[in-house]
Write a protein that holds these residues in place. Structure first.
Motif, PDB file in Angstrom:
ATOM      1  N   SER A   1       0.846  -1.191   0.000  1.00 33.04           N
ATOM      2  CA  SER A   1       0.000   0.000   0.000  1.00 33.04           C
ATOM      3  C   SER A   1       0.888   1.250   0.000  1.00 33.04           C
ATOM      4  CB  SER A   1      -0.865   0.030   1.246  1.00 33.04           C
ATOM      5  OG  SER A   1      -0.061   0.330   2.354  1.00 33.04           O
ATOM      6  N   GLN A   2       0.273   2.370  -0.370  1.00 38.67           N
ATOM      7  CA  GLN A   2       1.022   3.628  -0.349  1.00 38.67           C
ATOM      8  C   GLN A   2       1.472   3.929   1.071  1.00 38.67           C
ATOM      9  OE1 GLN A   2      -0.661   6.919  -2.475  1.00 38.67           O
ATOM     10  NE2 GLN A   2      -1.921   5.624  -3.773  1.00 38.67           N
ATOM     11  N   THR A   3       0.611   3.613   2.019  1.00 40.49           N
ATOM     12  CA  THR A   3       0.958   3.857   3.424  1.00 40.49           C
ATOM     13  C   THR A   3       2.290   3.221   3.771  1.00 40.49           C
ATOM     14  OG1 THR A   3      -1.385   3.646   3.887  1.00 40.49           O
ATOM     15  CG2 THR A   3       0.111   3.640   5.765  1.00 40.49           C
ATOM     16  N   THR A   4       2.383   1.944   3.478  1.00 43.71           N
ATOM     17  CA  THR A   4       3.584   1.218   3.866  1.00 43.71           C
ATOM     18  C   THR A   4       4.819   1.773   3.167  1.00 43.71           C
ATOM     19  OG1 THR A   4       2.242  -0.726   4.182  1.00 43.71           O
ATOM     20  CG2 THR A   4       4.606  -1.052   3.987  1.00 43.71           C
ATOM     21  N   VAL A   5       4.661   2.053   1.894  1.00 40.39           N
ATOM     22  CA  VAL A   5       5.813   2.573   1.160  1.00 40.39           C
ATOM     23  C   VAL A   5       6.243   3.910   1.747  1.00 40.39           C
ATOM     24  CG1 VAL A   5       6.637   3.358  -1.070  1.00 40.39           C
ATOM     25  CG2 VAL A   5       5.146   1.362  -0.930  1.00 40.39           C
ATOM     26  N   SER A   6       5.270   4.763   1.984  1.00 41.26           N
ATOM     27  CA  SER A   6       5.576   6.071   2.546  1.00 41.26           C
ATOM     28  C   SER A   6       6.300   5.907   3.877  1.00 41.26           C
ATOM     29  CB  SER A   6       4.288   6.863   2.725  1.00 41.26           C
ATOM     30  OG  SER A   6       4.517   8.015   3.492  1.00 41.26           O
ATOM     31  N   ARG A   7       5.767   5.033   4.706  1.00 42.05           N
ATOM     32  CA  ARG A   7       6.386   4.847   6.016  1.00 42.05           C
ATOM     33  C   ARG A   7       7.771   4.237   5.915  1.00 42.05           C
ATOM     34  NH1 ARG A   7       1.092   3.078   9.440  1.00 42.05           N
ATOM     35  NH2 ARG A   7       0.835   5.121  10.407  1.00 42.05           N
ATOM     36  N   ALA A   8       7.915   3.334   5.008  1.00 39.69           N
ATOM     37  CA  ALA A   8       9.225   2.718   4.842  1.00 39.69           C
ATOM     38  C   ALA A   8      10.261   3.775   4.481  1.00 39.69           C
ATOM     39  CB  ALA A   8       9.167   1.643   3.763  1.00 39.69           C
TER      40      ALA A   8
ATOM     41  N   ASN B   1      10.112   7.005   4.969  1.00 34.71           N
ATOM     42  CA  ASN B   1      10.291   8.094   5.924  1.00 34.71           C
ATOM     43  C   ASN B   1      10.763   7.617   7.290  1.00 34.71           C
ATOM     44  OD1 ASN B   1       9.611  10.347   4.242  1.00 34.71           O
ATOM     45  ND2 ASN B   1       7.503   9.611   4.285  1.00 34.71           N
ATOM     46  N   GLY B   2      11.133   6.355   7.362  1.00 39.41           N
ATOM     47  CA  GLY B   2      11.762   5.889   8.580  1.00 39.41           C
ATOM     48  C   GLY B   2      10.826   5.624   9.747  1.00 39.41           C
ATOM     49  N   TYR B   3       9.582   5.344   9.484  1.00 38.02           N
ATOM     50  CA  TYR B   3       8.679   5.019  10.589  1.00 38.02           C
ATOM     51  C   TYR B   3       8.902   3.583  11.034  1.00 38.02           C
ATOM     52  CZ  TYR B   3       6.159   9.376  10.088  1.00 38.02           C
ATOM     53  OH  TYR B   3       5.823  10.697  10.080  1.00 38.02           O
ATOM     54  N   PRO B   4       8.631   3.305  12.297  1.00 42.40           N
ATOM     55  CA  PRO B   4       8.977   1.989  12.840  1.00 42.40           C
ATOM     56  C   PRO B   4       7.953   0.887  12.486  1.00 42.40           C
ATOM     57  CG  PRO B   4       8.047   3.373  14.567  1.00 42.40           C
ATOM     58  CD  PRO B   4       8.122   4.211  13.338  1.00 42.40           C
ATOM     59  N   GLU B   5       6.794   1.249  12.023  1.00 44.88           N
ATOM     60  CA  GLU B   5       5.767   0.224  11.818  1.00 44.88           C
ATOM     61  C   GLU B   5       5.968  -0.561  10.528  1.00 44.88           C
ATOM     62  OE1 GLU B   5       5.276   3.425  11.871  1.00 44.88           O
ATOM     63  OE2 GLU B   5       3.640   4.047  13.186  1.00 44.88           O
ATOM     64  N   VAL B   6       7.191  -0.737  10.160  1.00 43.23           N
ATOM     65  CA  VAL B   6       7.489  -1.427   8.904  1.00 43.23           C
ATOM     66  C   VAL B   6       8.634  -2.389   9.177  1.00 43.23           C
ATOM     67  CG1 VAL B   6       8.627  -1.069   6.695  1.00 43.23           C
ATOM     68  CG2 VAL B   6       6.663   0.339   7.308  1.00 43.23           C
ATOM     69  N   SER B   7       8.526  -3.612   8.700  1.00 39.45           N
ATOM     70  CA  SER B   7       9.591  -4.571   8.963  1.00 39.45           C
ATOM     71  C   SER B   7      10.852  -4.177   8.188  1.00 39.45           C
ATOM     72  CB  SER B   7       9.153  -5.974   8.543  1.00 39.45           C
ATOM     73  OG  SER B   7       9.118  -6.057   7.144  1.00 39.45           O
ATOM     74  N   GLU B   8      11.969  -4.504   8.749  1.00 41.65           N
ATOM     75  CA  GLU B   8      13.218  -4.127   8.111  1.00 41.65           C
ATOM     76  C   GLU B   8      13.343  -4.706   6.714  1.00 41.65           C
ATOM     77  OE1 GLU B   8      15.559  -1.839   8.429  1.00 41.65           O
ATOM     78  OE2 GLU B   8      14.189  -1.221  10.011  1.00 41.65           O
ATOM     79  N   LYS B   9      12.805  -5.900   6.563  1.00 38.58           N
ATOM     80  CA  LYS B   9      12.897  -6.559   5.265  1.00 38.58           C
ATOM     81  C   LYS B   9      12.137  -5.745   4.221  1.00 38.58           C
ATOM     82  CE  LYS B   9      10.974 -10.453   4.235  1.00 38.58           C
ATOM     83  NZ  LYS B   9      10.300 -11.697   4.622  1.00 38.58           N
ATOM     84  N   THR B  10      10.916  -5.372   4.588  1.00 40.14           N
ATOM     85  CA  THR B  10      10.111  -4.564   3.665  1.00 40.14           C
ATOM     86  C   THR B  10      10.799  -3.228   3.382  1.00 40.14           C
ATOM     87  OG1 THR B  10       8.212  -5.517   4.778  1.00 40.14           O
ATOM     88  CG2 THR B  10       7.796  -3.747   3.220  1.00 40.14           C
ATOM     89  N   ARG B  11      11.287  -2.625   4.441  1.00 40.57           N
ATOM     90  CA  ARG B  11      11.916  -1.313   4.253  1.00 40.57           C
ATOM     91  C   ARG B  11      13.042  -1.381   3.234  1.00 40.57           C
ATOM     92  NH1 ARG B  11      11.611   2.703   7.712  1.00 40.57           N
ATOM     93  NH2 ARG B  11      11.354   1.388   9.550  1.00 40.57           N
ATOM     94  N   GLU B  12      13.853  -2.395   3.391  1.00 34.83           N
ATOM     95  CA  GLU B  12      14.971  -2.518   2.454  1.00 34.83           C
ATOM     96  C   GLU B  12      14.494  -2.723   1.022  1.00 34.83           C
ATOM     97  OE1 GLU B  12      17.730  -5.495   3.785  1.00 34.83           O
ATOM     98  OE2 GLU B  12      18.009  -4.369   5.663  1.00 34.83           O
ATOM     99  N   ARG B  13      13.482  -3.545   0.902  1.00 33.53           N
ATOM    100  CA  ARG B  13      12.939  -3.811  -0.426  1.00 33.53           C
ATOM    101  C   ARG B  13      12.432  -2.505  -1.043  1.00 33.53           C
ATOM    102  NH1 ARG B  13       8.238  -6.442  -2.895  1.00 33.53           N
ATOM    103  NH2 ARG B  13       6.966  -6.121  -1.043  1.00 33.53           N
ATOM    104  N   VAL B  14      11.719  -1.741  -0.219  1.00 33.21           N
ATOM    105  CA  VAL B  14      11.164  -0.475  -0.710  1.00 33.21           C
ATOM    106  C   VAL B  14      12.282   0.491  -1.081  1.00 33.21           C
ATOM    107  CG1 VAL B  14       9.854   1.560  -0.054  1.00 33.21           C
ATOM    108  CG2 VAL B  14       9.030  -0.707   0.587  1.00 33.21           C
ATOM    109  N   GLN B  15      13.239   0.630  -0.208  1.00 31.91           N
ATOM    110  CA  GLN B  15      14.327   1.573  -0.476  1.00 31.91           C
ATOM    111  C   GLN B  15      15.077   1.214  -1.746  1.00 31.91           C
ATOM    112  OE1 GLN B  15      16.308   1.437   3.294  1.00 31.91           O
ATOM    113  NE2 GLN B  15      15.454   3.403   3.959  1.00 31.91           N
ATOM    114  N   LYS B  16      15.276  -0.060  -1.917  1.00 36.41           N
ATOM    115  CA  LYS B  16      15.992  -0.493  -3.099  1.00 36.41           C
ATOM    116  C   LYS B  16      15.216  -0.125  -4.366  1.00 36.41           C
ATOM    117  CE  LYS B  16      18.297  -4.636  -4.874  1.00 36.41           C
ATOM    118  NZ  LYS B  16      17.246  -5.558  -5.361  1.00 36.41           N
TER     119      LYS B  16
END
Lengths: 343, 343
Positions: free
Chosen positions: A13-20, A22-37
């Motif tokens: 979702s856009q929410t998750t991507v946005s949070r990933a 912007n450094g919000y904690p409600e996102v798993s590290e795995k997802t965050r990395e995937r999004v950032q990449k």
DNA sequence: AAAGTCATTCAAAGCGCTTTGGAGATACTT
DNA sequence: AAGTATCTCCAAAGCGCTTTGAATGACTTT
């Protein structure tokens, strides 16, 4: 590339991507990395306008540069100040927005800028005595920092200034100690607050030693090479010419040097010169040994610190007005020497 | 004050108020006047971010200023260029956004700026030979105008430039006509395109008269007073010193003047000097009679015209790349004279 | 009198993002 | 086994504006 497309691409979702991102904690590290990449690869940068709308912050600072219509001149220190401020902004992820305005319609422009909300704060350049902008910005509730100060403004406000009074008192005292008694002041335009302060401390330093002010030795003009040359030439041809000059800028001092040489005199021996030196990149005062004895204060450093001060003010809106004063160093060059002895 | 509040205050829909203020015809004159009056009184200015989001135009132009990390120096002509451009923008209702970037991470910054969409166009400053930014911006489909040109870039792009080649050819010819044969060139850094062009035309003018180039008479440095002084001092102490100097900026020329005087020589008689003069506000070349013979071209005027060109390009995206060339005038001052005769 | 025009006005969608208020899944208690 | 806490994630509202498509009423035209 928009957030929507990026999130579809990732099946998130856009929410998750946005949070990933912007450094919000409600996102798993795995997802965050995937999004950032993915963001990196697809060169995604959020649309600044949309982000601004949503957050209510523009992430931009306004600089309003007064341009006098008569003179059509931009203060040469401006480029260096901007360079300093700009580097502070880019570190903090802010943009710099510059508006030019002629003296006439200042108020309207400031009101517009505030209403349009595309800056989070303003740096006020070139304060004058009784500067009306300070009251206006306070009333409009826009964070701001003044580069310089405004005498006679009695409401509290944030500023950052060189200690012009102290610098010019020291410079004047230095010349007095060398035995000079006829000391000329080539000042900037004295509706500018800094120029007013400089004259005041020059005057008080002389008076403290019981030396009467001679209006013929005090000039107040735009700080150009030509004006330095013209004023100095005129003064040097007086019956009782000055033995020393105190000038407000390197450029003026260069004009004075030309006048001294044109009069067949030697700088540092027949005539002494002290100048204020803003330490501009393209106008270094000598390399190993300074040419001019000078009160030096980097305007570029002032830009950095003014920007940082404003950013802090924006981040903590509850802290009251802040002040910063920068002391100029007195550096000794070859342009000064003992007052010549008259037989 | 938002559109919503304003429209509620007026008992009208947001649509009507928006249209009234933006000059659309579907609104009765009576209503329009009423709306305009209220907007004025309540000091309503539309939120720039929201407007930008809705229209897709930022109404802002980006200027990206290269700041070499080694030199930490801002080109002094920058202030005047900005002043010119800024006045054109404010007339057109545009803002000016300035970013500083050090040479390393140019590409990333440009990509970011384009992705973030908070400018509608970019002015490219300080083009170098083979400048990669031109290809990049073309690929990113961002309207831009280059101040200067980039040799060896063969894709079409819009630029505005002073005719540096012609100016330096004329200046060199002028010195040659006065009988000078040993003519020094104090140039800017030659990875900058304009400096490259200037050297090329200096060289070809000499060669056309059968004069061999002497590398000892050619310097390429940052254009500061000090560098002018140092280079000129060194050259004047050669066995066969130059009888004339061609310099790339007024500031360098001032340094050369100092070197000439320090060597006990007279400018305009023993040694001639021609400089390029960007006609900066605070560095006027004399008042009635110019001090330096110079090729003069106002960088402030260039700023105005570059801005106007870019705005036109944005308004009519279909027109192809546009070019504008500005001719420098050759103005005669007192710094040049016939080559001294050697017995 | 019905139908067609025109001048005004409006409700609602959409620009691209953040953020609120859940929901579903998993792990931990008891 | 059910109850609870914790992780992840999402749908939808909202930021303040423009713009589309439709509605309203007044005025012509047939």
């Amino acid at each position: 590339m928009s957030l929507k497309k990026l999130s579809e691409h990732l099946n998130l979702s856009q929410t998750t991507v946005s949070r990933a991102l912007n450094g919000y904690p409600e996102v798993s590290e795995k997802t965050r990395e995937r999004v950032q990449k993915a963001a990196q690869e697809l060169n995604y940068s959020p649309n600044a306008r949309a982000k601004g709308l949503a957050t209510g912050r523009a992430h931009a600072i306004g600089h309003v540069i007064p341009v006098s219509t008569q003179h059509e001149m931009v203060n040469p220190v401006f480029g260096d100040f901007i360079a300093g401020a700009g580097s502070a902004y880019s570190k903090a992820g802010y943009e710099m927005m510059i508006s030019l305005v002629d003296d006439q319609q200042q108020e309207k422009l400031y009101r517009d800028i505030c209403a349009r909300r595309n800056v989070d704060g303003i740096i006020v350049h070139g304060p004058t005595m009784n500067d009306p902008r300070i009251g206006l910005l306070t009333e409009l509730d826009m964070p701001f920092v003044v580069h310089g100060r405004a005498s006679n403004v009695d409401i509290p406000y944030s500023w950052l200034d060189t200690n012009n009074s102290r610098a010019f008192r020291r410079a004047t005292d230095f010349l007095l100690d060398l035995g000079h008694r006829r000391i000329a002041l080539l000042n900037g335009l004295e509706f500018m607050d800094y120029a007013f302060r400089r004259r005041e401390s020059y005057a008080s330093a002389l008076q403290k030693r019981g030396i009467a002010l001679d209006p013929a030795l005090m000039q107040s003009t735009e700080m150009t090479e030509i004006n330095g040359f013209l004023s100095a030439s005129e003064m040097l041809s007086m019956d009782e010419p000055p033995t020393a000059f105190l000038t407000s800028s390197m450029i003026t001092a260069i004009g004075v040097r030309r006048a001294i040489q044109a009069a067949g005199l030697e700088m540092g021996k027949d005539v002494s010169v002290i100048t204020h030196d803003d330490d501009l990149g393209y106008l270094k005062n000598g390399h190993d040994v300074p040419i001019f004895t000078a009160t030096r204060s980097s305007v570029r450093a002032a830009g950095v610190r003014a920007a940082e001060l404003l950013l802090r003010l924006i981040a903590n809106p509850t802290t009251g007005p802040q002040h910063e004063i920068i002391e100029a160093e007195l550096i000794i060059g070859t342009s000064t020497g003992p007052a010549p002895q008259h037989p």
